[in-house]
Design a protein around this motif. Structure first.
Motif, mmCIF file in Angstrom:
data_model
loop_
_atom_site.group_PDB
_atom_site.id
_atom_site.type_symbol
_atom_site.label_atom_id
_atom_site.label_comp_id
_atom_site.label_asym_id
_atom_site.label_seq_id
_atom_site.Cartn_x
_atom_site.Cartn_y
_atom_site.Cartn_z
ATOM 1 N N LYS A 131 0.722 -1.096 -0.060
ATOM 2 C CA LYS A 131 0.028 -0.113 0.004
ATOM 3 C C LYS A 131 0.690 1.432 0.083
ATOM 4 O O LYS A 131 1.994 1.149 0.479
ATOM 5 C CB LYS A 131 -0.735 0.062 1.097
ATOM 6 N N PRO A 181 -6.521 -6.782 12.645
ATOM 7 C CA PRO A 181 -6.732 -5.510 11.535
ATOM 8 C C PRO A 181 -8.140 -4.747 11.895
ATOM 9 O O PRO A 181 -8.997 -5.617 12.492
ATOM 10 C CB PRO A 181 -6.897 -6.066 10.245
ATOM 11 N N GLN A 182 -8.052 -3.536 11.845
ATOM 12 C CA GLN A 182 -9.471 -2.879 11.908
ATOM 13 C C GLN A 182 -9.846 -2.541 10.577
ATOM 14 O O GLN A 182 -10.319 -3.214 9.549
ATOM 15 C CB GLN A 182 -9.139 -1.523 12.962
ATOM 16 N N CYS A 183 -9.178 -1.275 10.053
ATOM 17 C CA CYS A 183 -9.520 -1.014 8.472
ATOM 18 C C CYS A 183 -8.661 -1.823 7.619
ATOM 19 O O CYS A 183 -9.000 -2.208 6.377
ATOM 20 C CB CYS A 183 -9.279 0.534 8.190
ATOM 21 N N GLY A 184 -7.595 -2.162 7.985
ATOM 22 C CA GLY A 184 -6.543 -3.279 7.667
ATOM 23 C C GLY A 184 -5.794 -2.473 6.444
ATOM 24 O O GLY A 184 -4.909 -3.361 6.015
ATOM 25 N N TYR A 185 -5.916 -1.449 6.118
ATOM 26 C CA TYR A 185 -5.061 -0.688 5.013
ATOM 27 C C TYR A 185 -3.673 -0.929 5.259
ATOM 28 O O TYR A 185 -2.819 -1.223 4.590
ATOM 29 C CB TYR A 185 -5.171 0.761 4.818
ATOM 30 N N CYS A 186 -3.227 -0.697 6.574
ATOM 31 C CA CYS A 186 -1.726 -0.791 7.201
ATOM 32 C C CYS A 186 -1.285 -2.077 7.215
ATOM 33 O O CYS A 186 -0.075 -2.301 7.570
ATOM 34 C CB CYS A 186 -1.428 0.107 8.022
ATOM 35 N N TYR A 219 -8.964 -2.248 -1.815
ATOM 36 C CA TYR A 219 -9.572 -0.979 -1.248
ATOM 37 C C TYR A 219 -9.876 -0.209 -2.792
ATOM 38 O O TYR A 219 -9.405 -0.487 -3.649
ATOM 39 C CB TYR A 219 -8.579 -0.399 -0.484
ATOM 40 N N ILE A 277 3.021 2.781 11.028
ATOM 41 C CA ILE A 277 1.771 3.737 11.642
ATOM 42 C C ILE A 277 0.505 3.026 11.534
ATOM 43 O O ILE A 277 0.287 2.554 10.254
ATOM 44 C CB ILE A 277 1.749 5.217 11.004
ATOM 45 N N THR A 294 -1.134 -5.183 5.830
ATOM 46 C CA THR A 294 0.006 -5.956 4.862
ATOM 47 C C THR A 294 1.239 -5.479 5.182
ATOM 48 O O THR A 294 2.298 -6.208 5.177
ATOM 49 C CB THR A 294 -0.369 -5.691 3.694
ATOM 50 N N ARG A 336 -3.309 4.286 11.929
ATOM 51 C CA ARG A 336 -4.329 5.039 12.574
ATOM 52 C C ARG A 336 -5.352 4.704 13.219
ATOM 53 O O ARG A 336 -6.079 5.285 13.981
ATOM 54 C CB ARG A 336 -4.506 6.346 11.173
ATOM 55 N N CYS A 337 -6.098 3.507 12.771
ATOM 56 C CA CYS A 337 -7.100 2.780 13.675
ATOM 57 C C CYS A 337 -6.683 2.451 14.847
ATOM 58 O O CYS A 337 -7.471 2.375 15.675
ATOM 59 C CB CYS A 337 -7.230 1.674 12.817
ATOM 60 N N GLY A 338 -5.133 2.334 15.238
ATOM 61 C CA GLY A 338 -4.491 2.069 16.479
ATOM 62 C C GLY A 338 -4.791 0.724 17.118
ATOM 63 O O GLY A 338 -5.090 0.247 17.915
ATOM 64 N N GLY A 396 -13.269 0.219 9.455
ATOM 65 C CA GLY A 396 -12.371 -0.637 10.184
ATOM 66 C C GLY A 396 -13.004 -0.471 11.771
ATOM 67 O O GLY A 396 -12.566 -1.435 12.612
ATOM 68 N N ALA A 433 3.336 1.295 5.286
ATOM 69 C CA ALA A 433 2.283 0.636 4.922
ATOM 70 C C ALA A 433 2.826 -0.061 3.461
ATOM 71 O O ALA A 433 2.085 -1.058 3.071
ATOM 72 C CB ALA A 433 1.198 1.649 4.258
ATOM 73 N N ASP A 477 -7.687 -11.415 15.592
ATOM 74 C CA ASP A 477 -8.473 -10.157 14.640
ATOM 75 C C ASP A 477 -8.033 -8.840 14.993
ATOM 76 O O ASP A 477 -8.495 -7.618 15.436
ATOM 77 C CB ASP A 477 -9.954 -10.107 15.298
#
Lengths: 149, 748
Positions: free
Chosen positions: A35, A94-99, B236, A129, A101, A131-133, B89, A45, A92
């Motif tokens: 990403k 990941p939250q949004c999961g974008y970071c 995404y 980083i 990978t 951001r979802c934490g 998320g 990312a 479980d």
């Protein structure tokens, strides 16, 4: 024309060799699991492995590759079965999961080098980083993954 | 019955696959690329011996029609639950699926989710109601009607089975997606009767399950969308690839209120892969074969901006504006009681402090992006939006086409936090696509663009004056906020006689209006005045996770801590005394303190905070230490939350932990400052965010007292910073009133 070894495949890259590996992977090779987050090697990312070492591919030009083995998240395991991926699924993470990978690639490189990574090793090596934490579960996930190596 | 059902359908023609049910259907550009989520945990082969014997190949069957808008049951008994809200998320899609599945009575392992499109919602008279995803409303704002949707579907399925068997409906039982009739020893699956059920009239009266009968709500179910996030398989919006697609990079005027003066397109047009250079509003856009080409060419493009009125604007100007507001006589009153002027005048001791909370960028990990395809009679957009319907409306306007000829396909969001409720990037991509008819355009913002073109957390300051009597009780509180209103900038129609009620989030009186009852103050103060001098700098404000609760909790909870220490009293007792009228608030505070070892002398220093926000009661106790040279270590935060009903405890835990990272990142590092009319922060090197090394241990205590549905994604963010700031005071004796704390020596 640049020959790249990506996830065990030999591929030809015919674009501008100044292109960061991130964009070559995403746009020319269709490997979108890596990403774009910052473009300045801050967020992680875009983390991939170059000869097994974690590298932030957004600042790593194609021209710098000289036959090294490149591994992206798509090549970490065929079916999500890498110990880090398993641990992530179990908790479980990941939250949004974008970071994630990039996070998984950073963690898998750390555990390859240091299968007994301590909390302070983690603090030192994992600077991605999120951001979802998700950090609390990332840490738990790393310790769980250690038991699956 | 099953056999008959099967026979009837075997002669009909093969189905088309569900438009929404597939991740990136690699369709031709014109046919429209559908994005959805496939999230079945595992296919449901019924555990019932009798039913499991029937191994039928359903691949040539026409698909079952939906039972109703919320529930679509397939021949193989997988259940697709429709989710109107966006998934960024926060786990709302899994939570909402739990609500529907509970009432439906299906096997949880057979559940998958999909997102209906805003266009479908419009065409079906908003059958899925609100798509907007914010304000921690996902579950609490839709729990009633989605549960009713699940219950109605179950009733229709049972009725269909009862009709088939010729037995009374009341004698049929439902368990794990199997309908049975004991007397006649018959049973069938949801999938087998779904077609018949879909033809029945929906029930007029729906009775929901009692809480004690819940088996899915309240369970720590795993998220439905994890697997693909671990392998890179999840697409995404920024990962979308379409045949013939071109990529765009954009640079809008970075100066507040500035305009695009000129640009030299000859340079980018001569660069590899570049297709087009254009002006969209006050922005320059380069379109190329790849994004890297587009972005490199944009970076090489000479651009001149006309700064206009705010060309010299800086953070000093914002400070001056807010400082003037702190002294203003004329203010909007959000809440008051007693006679604060008199109480201050007669107080035994008084104290006055000024705090600030600066502008914050949302900085979701996936920078803004969207893909659009425009033709003369249709416009389609694929985007990670928190508000599908406003994205659709924006697309229609930008496309110059009736809304019925436009469609928006939502993807999963790479973070949102409020930023993706704004459709600015949708307008941009449609405008670009309109300039290149028939060519799919993906607009990807750089991180720099994302940082500069934000809708920032509002910037405010507060002056608080408190009075104590000789027994150390708070007798007076004058709490004046000076600064920015989100509503004045984004929704001026929501102002009430000029006042932004949302500014007083967490501070409003109870009984004012049911719509803001979830934003009320839970302390009982004898004499107090909470008021707002609205001062709006030209910076764009936005809804940022936690919204105005963030600064209000810092202001109130840090100042009350100051007052407690001034009174020489225990900050827990001091607060509890004023929470006597609100046992739920007192309970979470006391629990957080007790579990964190409040009062223990173990070399760690503790601080407390509590607030009521988004309909939930939350409290935190932070444990920190500060080294001799001023380095802060956050050891642990114990967080207690009473959100009424806790739909998924493990997801609540994840939200509490995550909210702390977001809130503490702002406290530690986050600040957008201005110089020469533009943000000085451009990327994560100067707008830093917490890393794992900063992360405290978090213990989440969920205390669902039942009877209401409170929010989860946001409330706890507000207590993290004040709890830590109060703990820093305990450790150092130094009160931090200026945020962020990054450049301050905590010992000096």
């Amino acid at each position: 024309m640049k020959t790249l070894n990506v996830n065990g495949d030999i591929v030809e890259f015919d674009g501008d060799e100044d292109t960061p590996l991130l964009w070559a992977l995403r746009e020319q090779l269709g490997l979108t699991g890596t990403k774009y987050g910052c473009g300045i090697a801050q967020c992680g990312a875009c983390t991939i492995h170059v000869d097994g070492e974690a590298v932030r591919s957004c600042v790593y030009p194609v021209s710098a590759i000289e036959g090294e083995e490149i591994t992206t998240i798509e090549g970490l395991s065929k079916d999500g079965s890498h110990p880090v991926q398993q641990a992530w699924a179990e908790l479980d993470v990941p939250q949004c999961g974008y970071c994630q990978t990039g996070m998984i690639m950073a963690v898998s490189a750390l555990l390859k080098e240091n299968p007994k990574a301590t909390d302070s090793d983690i603090d030192e090596a994992i600077t991605n980083i999120c951001r979802c934490g998700t950090f609390a579960r990332v840490r738990k996930g790393i310790h769980l993954a250690k038991t699956k190596l | 019955m099953n056999q008959k059902h099967v026979t009837n359908e075997m002669n009909t023609k093969p189905s088309n696959l569900s438009r929404r049910g597939f991740i990136i259907g690699a369709s031709s550009a014109g046919a429209g690329l559908s994005i959805g989520v496939l999230a079945a945990c595992k296919p449901n082969d019924s555990s019932s011996g009798k039913l499991a014997q029937k191994t039928i190949d359903y691949s040539n069957f026409p698909p079952n029609p939906e039972v109703n808008a919320w529930v679509h049951i397939h021949h193989d008994n997988t259940v697709t639950v429709r989710i109107a809200r966006s998934e960024m998320g926060q786990g709302t899609s899994t939570g909402l699926a739990q609500l529907v599945a509970e009432e439906l009575g299906c096997d949880w392992d057979s559940v998958k989710i999909e997102f209906p499109t805003p266009g479908e919602n419009l065409a079906r008279e908003r059958v899925w109601r609100d798509f907007s995803t914010g304000g921690s409303q996902g579950l609490r704002g839709s729990q009633q009607y989605v549960r009713e949707g699940g219950a109605a579907a179950r009733m229709m399925l049972v009725e269909a089975a009862a009709n088939e068997w010729g037995v009374p409906i009341e004698e049929c039982m439902v368990s794990n997606g199997i309908i049975s009739h004991k007397k006649s020893q018959q049973e069938t699956t949801f999938g087998a009767v779904a077609d018949a059920a879909s033809k029945l009239a929906p029930p007029l009266d729906v009775t929901l399950k009692k809480q004690e009968d819940w088996t899915i709500i309240g369970q720590a179910k795993k998220r439905l969308d994890t697997a693909e996030k671990l392998t890179g398989a999840l697409k995404y919006a920024s990962d979308i690839v379409m045949p013939g697609m071109k990529l765009a990079s954009i640079k809008a005027c970075p100066i507040l209120g500035g305009t695009l003066k000129s640009y030299d397109e000859s340079i980018p047009m001569g660069m590899a892969g570049v297709q087009k250079v254009l002006k969209i509003g006050e922005a320059v856009v380069v379109v190329a074969d790849t994004w890297w080409q587009a972005h490199s060419a944009l970076e090489a493009t000479p651009i001149e901006w006309d700064g206009g009125e705010y060309a010299q604007y800086s953070t000093n100007d914002i400070e001056a504006l807010l400082d003037e507001g702190l002294g203003a006589k004329k203010t909007f009153t959000g809440n008051k009681g007693g006679d604060v002027a008199k109480a201050l005048a007669t107080a035994d001791t008084t104290l006055e402090s000024i705090y600030n909370f600066g502008a914050q960028n949302h900085a979701p990990m996936e920078p803004m992006n969207a893909t659009a395809l425009w033709t003369e009679d249709k416009c389609e957009v694929w985007c990670p939006t928190q508000n599908g319907e406003s994205a659709l409306a924006a697309a229609s306007t930008a496309a110059g086409l009736p809304i019925e000829q436009c469609e928006v396909y939502k993807t999963l969001l790479g973070g949102g936090f409020g930023r993706r409720g704004m459709p600015d990037y949708v307008v941009q991509v449609v405008s670009i696509a309109k300039a290149m008819p028939g060519v799919p355009i993906k607009l990807q913002w750089s991180r720099e663009e994302d940082m500069i073109q934000g809708f920032f957390h509002p910037v405010t300051k507060a002056k608080l004056k408190g009075g104590l009597d000789k027994d150390g009780k708070l007798t007076a509180l004058d709490f004046k906020i000076s600064g920015q209103s989100i509503l004045a900038a984004l929704m001026p129609q929501a102002l009430i006689q000029g006042m932004d009620v949302a500014t007083f989030q967490g501070l409003l009186p109870s009984g004012l209006d049911p719509r803001v009852e979830d934003q009320t103050l839970k302390y009982t103060f004898p004499n107090f005045h909470i008021h707002h001098a609205m001062r709006n700098p030209p910076v764009r404000p936005g809804f940022w996770r936690g919204v105005n609760l963030n600064q209000n909790a810092v202001y109130l909870e840090c100042f009350l801590d100051e007052m407690a220490h001034k009174a020489g009293r225990d900050p827990l007792d001091f607060r509890l005394e004023m929470l006597k009228d609100n046992p739920k608030m007192a309970a979470v505070l006391k629990t957080a303190a007790d579990k964190a070892g409040w009062g223990s002398n173990d070399g760690k220093f503790r601080g407390l905070a509590n607030i009521y926000g988004f309909g939930s009661y939350v409290a935190a106790c932070a444990e920190v230490s500060v080294s001799d040279d001023g380095k802060l270590t956050m050891h642990k935060i114990t967080a207690a939350t009473d959100c009424g009903h806790a739909a998924n405890p493990q997801q609540i835990e994840a939200q509490v932990e995550g909210s702390f990272v977001y809130g503490l990142s702002a406290m530690l590092y986050g600040e957008i400052t201005y110089k020469d009319g533009q943000p000085e922060q451009t990327n994560f090197h100067n707008f830093d965010s917490m890393r794992i090394a900063d992360m405290p241990e978090v213990e989440t205590i969920i205390m669902p007292s039942g009877g209401f549905w409170g929010g989860v994604g946001e409330p706890t963010i507000a207590v993290a910073a004040p709890a830590v700031l109060n703990a820093i005071f305990t450790a150092t004796g130094k009160r931090v009133r200026h945020l962020p704390i990054k450049d301050q020596n905590l010992r000096a």
